[in-house]
Design a protein around this motif. Structure first.
Motif, PDB file in Angstrom:
ATOM      1  N   HIS A 100       0.846  -1.208   0.000  1.00 41.26           N
ATOM      2  CA  HIS A 100       0.000   0.000   0.000  1.00 41.26           C
ATOM      3  C   HIS A 100       0.878   1.254   0.000  1.00 41.26           C
ATOM      4  O   HIS A 100       0.612   2.220  -0.718  1.00 41.26           O
ATOM      5  CB  HIS A 100      -0.893   0.054   1.246  1.00 41.26           C
ATOM      6  N   ALA A 101       1.929   1.230   0.841  1.00 39.29           N
ATOM      7  CA  ALA A 101       2.800   2.409   0.946  1.00 39.29           C
ATOM      8  C   ALA A 101       3.490   2.690  -0.389  1.00 39.29           C
ATOM      9  O   ALA A 101       3.691   3.856  -0.758  1.00 39.29           O
ATOM     10  CB  ALA A 101       3.844   2.198   2.048  1.00 39.29           C
ATOM     11  N   PHE A 102       3.810   1.631  -1.148  1.00 39.20           N
ATOM     12  CA  PHE A 102       4.465   1.823  -2.448  1.00 39.20           C
ATOM     13  C   PHE A 102       3.540   2.593  -3.406  1.00 39.20           C
ATOM     14  O   PHE A 102       3.995   3.460  -4.151  1.00 39.20           O
ATOM     15  CB  PHE A 102       4.861   0.472  -3.052  1.00 39.20           C
ATOM     16  N   VAL A 103       2.256   2.281  -3.378  1.00 39.12           N
ATOM     17  CA  VAL A 103       1.315   2.994  -4.255  1.00 39.12           C
ATOM     18  C   VAL A 103       1.273   4.476  -3.851  1.00 39.12           C
ATOM     19  O   VAL A 103       1.258   5.371  -4.706  1.00 39.12           O
ATOM     20  CB  VAL A 103      -0.098   2.362  -4.214  1.00 39.12           C
ATOM     21  N   ALA A 104       1.307   4.722  -2.536  1.00 40.38           N
ATOM     22  CA  ALA A 104       1.322   6.118  -2.055  1.00 40.38           C
ATOM     23  C   ALA A 104       2.612   6.819  -2.509  1.00 40.38           C
ATOM     24  O   ALA A 104       2.585   8.002  -2.861  1.00 40.38           O
ATOM     25  CB  ALA A 104       1.197   6.151  -0.533  1.00 40.38           C
ATOM     26  N   LEU A 105       3.707   6.076  -2.551  1.00 43.33           N
ATOM     27  CA  LEU A 105       4.979   6.663  -2.992  1.00 43.33           C
ATOM     28  C   LEU A 105       4.933   6.994  -4.495  1.00 43.33           C
ATOM     29  O   LEU A 105       5.415   8.053  -4.921  1.00 43.33           O
ATOM     30  CB  LEU A 105       6.133   5.707  -2.665  1.00 43.33           C
ATOM     31  N   LEU A 106       4.316   6.122  -5.271  1.00 43.67           N
ATOM     32  CA  LEU A 106       4.141   6.427  -6.703  1.00 43.67           C
ATOM     33  C   LEU A 106       3.351   7.730  -6.866  1.00 43.67           C
ATOM     34  O   LEU A 106       3.682   8.569  -7.703  1.00 43.67           O
ATOM     35  CB  LEU A 106       3.393   5.303  -7.424  1.00 43.67           C
ATOM     36  N   ALA A 107       2.310   7.876  -6.049  1.00 42.45           N
ATOM     37  CA  ALA A 107       1.487   9.097  -6.127  1.00 42.45           C
ATOM     38  C   ALA A 107       2.305  10.306  -5.717  1.00 42.45           C
ATOM     39  O   ALA A 107       2.261  11.356  -6.374  1.00 42.45           O
ATOM     40  CB  ALA A 107       0.252   8.948  -5.238  1.00 42.45           C
ATOM     41  N   LYS A 108       3.091  10.152  -4.645  1.00 41.07           N
ATOM     42  CA  LYS A 108       3.920  11.267  -4.165  1.00 41.07           C
ATOM     43  C   LYS A 108       4.898  11.713  -5.255  1.00 41.07           C
ATOM     44  O   LYS A 108       5.173  12.900  -5.410  1.00 41.07           O
ATOM     45  CB  LYS A 108       4.683  10.788  -2.916  1.00 41.07           C
ATOM     46  N   ARG A 109       5.386  10.761  -6.030  1.00 40.43           N
ATOM     47  CA  ARG A 109       6.331  11.080  -7.107  1.00 40.43           C
ATOM     48  C   ARG A 109       5.617  11.424  -8.413  1.00 40.43           C
ATOM     49  O   ARG A 109       6.248  11.472  -9.468  1.00 40.43           O
ATOM     50  CB  ARG A 109       7.282   9.900  -7.315  1.00 40.43           C
ATOM     51  N   LYS A 110       4.301  11.607  -8.340  1.00 42.90           N
ATOM     52  CA  LYS A 110       3.481  12.008  -9.504  1.00 42.90           C
ATOM     53  C   LYS A 110       3.561  10.992 -10.657  1.00 42.90           C
ATOM     54  O   LYS A 110       3.502  11.360 -11.836  1.00 42.90           O
ATOM     55  CB  LYS A 110       3.902  13.398 -10.029  1.00 42.90           C
ATOM     56  N   LEU A 111       3.705   9.735 -10.313  1.00 43.75           N
ATOM     57  CA  LEU A 111       3.796   8.692 -11.339  1.00 43.75           C
ATOM     58  C   LEU A 111       2.537   7.837 -11.388  1.00 43.75           C
ATOM     59  O   LEU A 111       2.394   6.993 -12.264  1.00 43.75           O
ATOM     60  CB  LEU A 111       5.011   7.782 -11.058  1.00 43.75           C
ATOM     61  N   LEU A 112       1.625   8.055 -10.423  1.00 48.16           N
ATOM     62  CA  LEU A 112       0.417   7.218 -10.363  1.00 48.16           C
ATOM     63  C   LEU A 112      -0.693   7.871 -11.177  1.00 48.16           C
ATOM     64  O   LEU A 112      -1.155   8.961 -10.848  1.00 48.16           O
ATOM     65  CB  LEU A 112      -0.042   7.040  -8.904  1.00 48.16           C
ATOM     66  N   ARG A 113      -1.135   7.178 -12.229  1.00 42.85           N
ATOM     67  CA  ARG A 113      -2.270   7.698 -13.009  1.00 42.85           C
ATOM     68  C   ARG A 113      -3.573   7.337 -12.291  1.00 42.85           C
ATOM     69  O   ARG A 113      -4.464   8.133 -12.174  1.00 42.85           O
ATOM     70  CB  ARG A 113      -2.223   7.087 -14.420  1.00 42.85           C
ATOM     71  N   MET A 114      -3.652   6.097 -11.791  1.00 37.48           N
ATOM     72  CA  MET A 114      -4.866   5.681 -11.064  1.00 37.48           C
ATOM     73  C   MET A 114      -4.630   4.338 -10.371  1.00 37.48           C
ATOM     74  O   MET A 114      -3.906   3.503 -10.892  1.00 37.48           O
ATOM     75  CB  MET A 114      -6.023   5.513 -12.064  1.00 37.48           C
ATOM     76  N   LEU A 115      -5.224   4.188  -9.199  1.00 37.76           N
ATOM     77  CA  LEU A 115      -5.265   2.891  -8.518  1.00 37.76           C
ATOM     78  C   LEU A 115      -6.683   2.344  -8.594  1.00 37.76           C
ATOM     79  O   LEU A 115      -7.623   3.007  -8.150  1.00 37.76           O
ATOM     80  CB  LEU A 115      -4.875   3.052  -7.043  1.00 37.76           C
ATOM     81  N   PHE A 116      -6.831   1.162  -9.155  1.00 39.92           N
ATOM     82  CA  PHE A 116      -8.119   0.464  -9.131  1.00 39.92           C
ATOM     83  C   PHE A 116      -7.994  -0.622  -8.063  1.00 39.92           C
ATOM     84  O   PHE A 116      -7.129  -1.497  -8.176  1.00 39.92           O
ATOM     85  CB  PHE A 116      -8.406  -0.210 -10.477  1.00 39.92           C
ATOM     86  N   THR A 117      -8.832  -0.572  -7.063  1.00 36.82           N
ATOM     87  CA  THR A 117      -8.772  -1.614  -6.036  1.00 36.82           C
ATOM     88  C   THR A 117     -10.111  -2.319  -5.904  1.00 36.82           C
ATOM     89  O   THR A 117     -11.167  -1.706  -6.051  1.00 36.82           O
ATOM     90  CB  THR A 117      -8.336  -1.045  -4.668  1.00 36.82           C
ATOM     91  N   GLN A 118     -10.023  -3.628  -5.608  1.00 35.99           N
ATOM     92  CA  GLN A 118     -11.242  -4.391  -5.300  1.00 35.99           C
ATOM     93  C   GLN A 118     -11.455  -4.428  -3.804  1.00 35.99           C
ATOM     94  O   GLN A 118     -12.444  -4.968  -3.329  1.00 35.99           O
ATOM     95  CB  GLN A 118     -11.092  -5.831  -5.800  1.00 35.99           C
TER      96      GLN A 118
END
Ligand code: CNA
Length: 280
Positions: A100-118
């Motif tokens: 989970h923290a890695f996805v937050a880090l991607l967002a912090k680095r402006k690399l996350l376009r979108m997270l789809f979670t179930q």
């Protein structure tokens, strides 16, 4: 694909090649798709893992079949098994994982376009992924409403009922209908945010899939929407979906936190990631 097939985009089908792609600046619109497997290390059982999964353990709830706990017609007659489960899964009882923290880090680095979670555990939000970058495809425990009149029900009252594993009844003008968290039951429509963002995977320049059996549709179809030359990385205990059929698929089989740590090492982000996680 055969071992000899050369990838189109990556230098080879490895985590370090994926890290090189990110470091080179050629992956700036990363789309992440997750499931229950990224939360098992937090102590929340998934559905389908043998022995530890919820389906295996729901027998004690006296259900006709395990899926019944998420079927609206069963819930209408007997909401108790769902609330027994809800008490166990309720947000606030668990800490996000390194994945989970890695996805937050991607967002912090402006690399996350979108997270789809179930997932319905809200651990992505708890990890600091910005809410506008999360599509909770199966809803979440964040809000709830009456299954009859659809009026929302207050959070504080809901928390009390979940803590005692009892189903609340709607207060609205004598309605008295059953209240259910806004999580998607079998046969129910997915939230509009899922459909509003359904073309986002086509914009991805890298797709990361973690901790899902890709058995539940329409979510299971998302990884196929990535363009052909776009690398797709799977962090999972087992191979799932059509992973492995494309030249730029990378399979990292095993605990997803181990795979994510390896990727963070190769990116040179490991210390930052561990610090972000500990500080949550
Ligand atoms: P699933 O069908 O139970 O599949 C989980 C997948 O993750 C399997 O392929 C496992 O092998 C794999 N897995 C389990 N633990 C790990 C791990 N530590 N590392 C790597 N891989 C692992 O769950 P899905 O999410 O695919 O199914 C969709 C359902 C599950 C959704 O509707 C969810 O709402 C629902 N669910 C959510 C939660 C939650 O919110 N945490 C918990 C249980 C079920």
């Amino acid at each position: 694909v055969s071992e000899d097939t050369r990838p189109d985009t990556l230098s080879d089908r490895s985590i370090s090649a994926v890290a090189d792609l990110i470091k080179s600046g050629r992956a700036k619109r990363i789309v992440v798709m997750t499931g229950a497997g990224i939360s098992t290390a937090a102590g929340i059982p998934d559905f389908r893992s043998p022995k530890t999964g919820l389906y295996h353990n729901l027998a004690r709830l006296d259900l006709p079949h395990p899926e019944a706990v998420f079927e609206i017609d069963f819930f209408r007659n007997n909401p108790r098994p769902f609330y027994v489960l809800a008490k166990e899964l309720y947000p606030g009882n668990f800490h996000p994982t390194i994945s989970h923290a890695f996805v937050a880090l991607l967002a912090k680095r402006k690399l996350l376009r979108m997270l789809f979670t179930q997932n319905i555990d809200c651990l992505e939000r708890a990890a600091g992924v910005p809410p506008e970058l999360i599509v909770e495809a199966h809803g979440s425990f964040a809000t709830q409403r009456c299954i009859d009149c659809k009026n929302p029900f207050p959070d504080a009252e809901m928390r009390k009922c979940v803590e005692s594993a009892s189903a609340p009844n709607c207060f609205h003008k004598g309605c008295g209908g059953l209240v259910k968290p806004d999580i998607v039951f079998f046969g129910e429509q997915l939230p509009s945010t899922f459909f509003d963002n359904a073309t986002v995977p086509q914009e991805a320049d890298l797709v990361i899939v973690a901790g899902t059996s890709l058995m539940v549709h329409p979510f299971a179809g998302l990884p196929r929407l990535a363009r052909d030359s776009v690398p797709r990385v799977l962090f999972n205990m087992e191979r799932v979906g059509d992973f492995g059929t494309r030249a730029d698929d990378v399979l990292c089989l095993g605990e997803c936190d181990d795979g994510i740590r390896k990727l963070a090492d190769d990116l040179g982000w490991r210390d930052e990631l561990e610090k972000m996680w500990v500080d949550l």
